[in-house]
Design an enzyme around this catalytic site. Structure first.
Site, PDB file in Angstrom:
ATOM      1  N   CYS A 150      16.568  30.356  15.832  1.00  0.00           N
ATOM      2  CA  CYS A 150      15.671  31.390  16.337  1.00  0.00           C
ATOM      3  C   CYS A 150      15.471  32.417  15.228  1.00  0.00           C
ATOM      4  CB  CYS A 150      16.269  32.051  17.580  1.00  0.00           C
ATOM      5  SG  CYS A 150      15.300  33.449  18.211  1.00  0.00           S
ATOM      6  N   CYS A 209       7.620  34.927  18.457  1.00  0.00           N
ATOM      7  CA  CYS A 209       8.556  33.847  18.124  1.00  0.00           C
ATOM      8  C   CYS A 209       8.625  33.752  16.604  1.00  0.00           C
ATOM      9  CB  CYS A 209       8.093  32.527  18.726  1.00  0.00           C
ATOM     10  SG  CYS A 209       9.115  31.112  18.243  1.00  0.00           S
TER      11      CYS A 209
END
Length: 259
Positions: A74, A198
């Site tokens: 991530c 994101c």
């Protein structure tokens, strides 16, 4: 057991982060992690992150999706845990940390976190989209009027559809704003919804737009619903190297909850 947690956000992509250097938090309690990430019955977050000791680097990042399952890299989470490590006094303004996809360099300049991403050697180009892995798998597709696009409906269809199947892919919808500026909205697997931003997604978009000849710039600005990010990179014969994800990472609050 009472657990101290910290809430961080990077361009609206939010995370529960816990200092687990003493190994008090079990990584097997996926149900409890999912409960804590629930926005109605828990703290609320796109992901759950543990900071742990690591023999080869400054610290280790263990990342879980909001569904409680340990997941792939991530990017925004990596930037947030770097800011958290500075807050704890583990690092000053530079770090090397271990994640599921290997070692990452990071640095902090004026409250902006720069995260070095892995090299990208394989990009699949199709008629309507591109696919690449930037630590997490990403489908990148250009659309008209991304602001009005039904990201949740269309993203879920692609995420579960062929060829991705059960493993799934994150899905990014993109609209070009100018030569080196792109608007991006992302459907994230594991969250099973659109997130405000994101990190691995905008990294994938920047590389995909360059690979698809939409831009010649090697410094690309990405506008997400949660804020602006920047990706820089170098093109080589065998792919893209020296890839950096750049943006803010902010501590929102800290608290205690029973684990």
């Amino acid at each position: 057991m009472a657990m101290t947690f910290y809430k961080y956000q990077g361009t609206g992509n939010d995370f529960i982060i816990v200092d687990n250097r003493l190994q008090k938090i079990s990584k097997n309690n996926t149900k409890r992690i999912a409960e804590l990430c629930d926005r109605r019955f828990g703290i609320g977050a796109d992901g759950f992150i543990l900071l742990e000791n690591d023999k080869d680097s400054d610290f280790k990042m263990v990342y879980f999706n909001a569904d409680g399952n340990e997941s792939s890299m991530c990017g925004n989470g990596g930037r947030c845990i770097t800011a958290f490590a500075k807050y704890l006094g583990i690092i000053d303004n530079e770090a090397i940390f271990n994640a599921i996809d290997g070692l990452h360099k990071a640095k902090i300049e004026d409250h902006t976190v720069h995260l070095h991403m892995n090299d990208i050697t394989k990009i699949d180009v199709f008629d309507r989209h591109l696919f690449l892995d930037t630590g997490s798998p990403h489908h990148v597709e250009m659309v008209n009027d991304v602001k009005a696009y039904n990201v949740k409906e269309m993203g879920s269809k692609i995420r579960y559809g062929s060829p991705y199947g059960k493993a799934g892919s994150n899905v990014n919808f993109v609209e070009q704003v100018s030569e080196n500026i792109f608007a991006v909205r992302t459907y994230e697997r594991g969250v099973e919804d659109e997130t405000l931003s994101c990190g691995t997604g905008v990294t994938a978009v920047a590389i995909a737009m360059h690979k698809g000849n939409k831009t010649k710039a090697n410094e690309v600005d990405l506008k997400t619903p949660g804020g602006d990010l920047r990706v820089t990179f170098e093109e080589h014969d065998d792919g893209y190297k020296n890839v950096w994800l750049i943006g803010p990472a902010v501590q929102v609050y800290k608290g205690e909850i029973e684990w």
